[in-house]
Write a protein that holds these residues in place. Sequence first.
Motif, PDB file in Angstrom:
ATOM      1  N   LEU A  89     -33.336  14.300  46.354  1.00  0.00           N
ATOM      2  CA  LEU A  89     -34.016  15.082  45.628  1.00  0.00           C
ATOM      3  C   LEU A  89     -34.463  14.555  44.220  1.00  0.00           C
ATOM      4  CD1 LEU A  89     -32.010  18.419  46.428  1.00  0.00           C
ATOM      5  CD2 LEU A  89     -34.362  17.804  47.175  1.00  0.00           C
ATOM      6  N   VAL A  90     -33.370  13.770  43.694  1.00  0.00           N
ATOM      7  CA  VAL A  90     -33.871  13.210  42.494  1.00  0.00           C
ATOM      8  C   VAL A  90     -34.953  12.116  42.735  1.00  0.00           C
ATOM      9  CG1 VAL A  90     -32.923  11.332  40.774  1.00  0.00           C
ATOM     10  CG2 VAL A  90     -31.419  13.414  41.423  1.00  0.00           C
ATOM     11  N   SER A  91     -34.839  11.401  43.716  1.00  0.00           N
ATOM     12  CA  SER A  91     -35.932  10.381  44.105  1.00  0.00           C
ATOM     13  C   SER A  91     -37.374  11.006  44.214  1.00  0.00           C
ATOM     14  CB  SER A  91     -35.657   9.751  45.009  1.00  0.00           C
ATOM     15  OG  SER A  91     -34.617   8.888  45.146  1.00  0.00           O
ATOM     16  N   ILE A  92     -37.332  12.119  44.970  1.00  0.00           N
ATOM     17  CA  ILE A  92     -38.661  13.174  44.900  1.00  0.00           C
ATOM     18  C   ILE A  92     -39.132  13.506  43.602  1.00  0.00           C
ATOM     19  CG2 ILE A  92     -39.717  15.108  45.983  1.00  0.00           C
ATOM     20  CD1 ILE A  92     -37.767  14.795  48.548  1.00  0.00           C
ATOM     21  N   ALA A  93     -38.348  14.111  42.822  1.00  0.00           N
ATOM     22  CA  ALA A  93     -38.607  14.300  41.560  1.00  0.00           C
ATOM     23  C   ALA A  93     -39.416  13.422  40.742  1.00  0.00           C
ATOM     24  CB  ALA A  93     -37.422  15.117  40.806  1.00  0.00           C
TER      25      ALA A  93
END
Lengths: 486, 546
Positions: free
Chosen positions: A455-459
């Motif tokens: 999720l961090v990477s997607i953000a």
Amino acid sequence: MTSSHRMRFSRRQLLQAGLYGAVSLPLVRALSGASIARAQDATLKNFICIYHPHGIAAEFWALRPGDTETSFNLSYENCSLQPFDDAATYGKSFKDKLLIIEGIDHLSNANGHDSAGTILTGSRIDGRKPQNASLDQVLAVDKGLGSSTPVTSVSLGVGNDATDSGVTLSYGPGGAPLPKIIDPLQAFDLLFGNLSVSGDPASQAAADHKRKVGQSILDFIRGEVSVLKPRLGSSEQQKLDQHLTSLRELEKQLQGGTSAAVSCMGAPAKPDASKFPKLKQYNGGEPYFDAITDAQIDILANAVACGVTRFATLFMNDLSYMGNPLGLPPDNHANVAHTYNASPVGNNGRPGDGDPNTWLPLAKFNRYSYQKVARLMQKLDQLGALDNTLIYVASDMGNPSLHSTQNVPTLLCGGAGGKFRMGRRVRLGQDCNDMSPWCAPGDGKFVGVSNNHLLVSIAQAFGVQVDSFGTQAEMKHTTGAMSELS
Amino acid sequence: MPVGASAAGGPGLVPWAGNASGSAAGSGAAAPVAANGGGPTAAGSASGALPARIRRLTNAEFDASVKALLGVESKFGASFTPDTRQTGFTRNDAQRVDPVFMTQLDAAAKQLAQAAKDRLSQLAPCNDPNTGGEACARTFLASFVPRAYRRPAEPRELDALLAVYKIGAEGASYADGLAVVIQALLESPGFLYVTELGAAGRLTDHEIASALAYLLSGGPPDNELLMAAKAGQLQLPEVRKMHAVRLLAQPAAAAQLTRMVQEWLGIDRISDTAKDSKVYPDFEGLRPAMQKEADAFVSEVVWKRKGSVSDLFTADWTPAEDALARMYLNLQPNAQVTRNDGKVSLSGVRRRGLLGQAAFLSVYAHAHETAPVLRGVTVLRKLACFNVPAPTSLNVNIVPPVQDPQKTTRERFAIHSKDAACAACHKNIDPIGFSFEWLDGMGRERAMENNRPIDSSAQLQAGLSFDGSYADSGALSAQLAGSPELASCFARHVFRNAAARNTENEGAEAAFLKQVEAMPASERGKPGELLATFVASDLFVTRGAQ
């Protein structure tokens, strides 16, 4: 377009390409792709999350001997990922727009059946719900990435409109569940209802009056909410913040007809309601779930391609009814998911041969789910919207008969605007740094990779500079992006 | 750390933060994840008062409020996105106005306003709508808005609505203008939210009237309550009590009490339950009857007869329709069913009360078999408020037992007692669950499973007052019905429904239980009496910090 991403190949990749005999194929394809001016806009614009039930039969999904990160076979018999490499059915192979990730764990701290809420929130499920908003809502609402589209975000489902954590992907502030639209007609009206514009002055005048009246109502409500808000403490204010967000949403729909951002050549065809006379689970809707899922997918693809919305979730269902087209038992849950008796690859590393007879039924269901994702990719591609879209596909569980939320099947699909390196499969490290390969979250030896990092990477891929996401007991599980993605 | 939030507290929990500056927002006391729905909340409990807040109307309350306000039948609430639940209750703190609800509400409000237009001559008569429309609108608003908002309206609020009227009537008629105003009101926060904000730590008179009305009738305050509010009388406990008794006598209270009991036990979910038609071919045909039985039974026991919670579990009769009654009595199809005043006697069979009814037994069972663990856990958590931690919080890997055509369900679960890690909790859960095994996944009696005899005997040693040896769930339920655990657990759940909150507001809940202790013993188990006690208490009218 020559994104420097595409041109940069690591030594490791070059060596691998050489080693496995596929000497120049991946290289050539990527290079030629990079040098051709793409008709599709390749910045990352859209985020779609898709849920499929019943975890995975790892025996027909996981990395096989002979597979490498960039060269892997999805066409072997009964492989559930086959739809992503099936040009005969979908017009082309989507292997180069696929990133398979093995080894992601969802730290829901809850029963597997209550854990879908962790997929987009990266949160433990406490008191029956996650503790923070989901990524799609953070991006669309908090960060305003959905503000310029007529519809900020949309949550669709099939057959089940409850808001429990086990059946909900999207959450507003504080983890408040957002309801799903399970009626394709309702979804269509929401997304395309305002697109038709008739030209004559009389109906134009009527439309203008309607808009003015609608706006006056919205302004009035907004005024009243704003007067009430200061009387509340901060956590109560969250309720009204969400109310204001909802008002803005309605306002956008009201103004939507004239939005220049929408680039549809007229509205797409309305779904054929005769294909789904019933909608709900346990109320006779089951035989229509396949048709409903297809209708929802078509609507989603059109909505995203037309710029009606950039953020969407789809909660798929199963085919639990007598005479289902997959030839599976009528209760997919009890007699497919729960009969699955896995070998170590599907058992979080635990030894034991398992029962091969139980792998194929589940794999068949998995393949059905992935067919739906491939259908979405095909539609988006036809509409020129696949390259600028990121699709995150996951289930709530890995091994469904154990209700395990470890090793949850995770796919990233689409072009992702070039932000992730697609066309690969990665297997993350084992969950335990111990002689025995199995352990559970909370054990001292657990070093599994939580989906929070994803999720961090997607953000970050959407330009949002965070280095943590979600709510967990230990910061190490919420902090840090995934290096394996690019 | 936001107060009043559900159990996100506890050292080390890190809510989503833009950058991981390490701000461990987990301040406050450790909040163990209670299996029955969340840990204690810090807000307001210092004084034992409930925290101030606003609460969105439930879907059913919306329909009732529309009916009371406009005189128009509304089925829109029932078609809105389903109520979010807390501890199974629809009256709660979790309801929100989200974008989907907003869209549905907007469409509903438009249609309801059009329907109201037809009744305009009664709602908003006007001698001269063509030139005197605005004056009529002003008059209409002055009396209508306070009814919509359930409190006096301020001049500013009336002016804002008059502005909306003018835009609606522009190039259109008086009726059109009013329809727009009515639509706006149905979507306004004044209509949609019940406020519990008060002044100086006490609810206002009108807030008390609304709280009383929605709790006991599921709808807005009637004229008698509004007059009492205006006269400042609702601040007095005895006046509140009088109104509570008055409202409890009305039919709308039957629906409220029935809903409360059903949501407490989760048996309202019978409407969403399905079974494998190969294993339970009769289920689908009987399901509506199961739902009707649950409704009629609870209403009869707790409202009509003013019975107590223990009566719900000991009743030796059922109002079930013939087909379902035949199942209970093990009769042949088309056999005669004897009724006495609509009731069928169960004296010839062993099942009693709610735990012997098909709704409970079907909801807490799987599609193709029974679920002794679910049944046992439900009895422990919902009837005894006995803490049963979720296995995931204990790091136990659940492996549901595979189906085995040579064993009974009980035999397949044997590992629960053999494995020490399992037995710690399952020695309490399983005896209760197994005691139900003589009743299958849709509530039909059975003596055999997979050609092996069913064993429903139970030996319970959980430290509960109803520990002991039982032949089956009928015997267990008889003991359970009279237990102090049931009485106190029921009171807790009544409080959670009445206060419309999920988490154990320890201070407030404990204060309520003290009030219950002070009630005459014979009244303590009666839902109506419990609600009346709550209404009369200080807890009902005081609010602490948000």
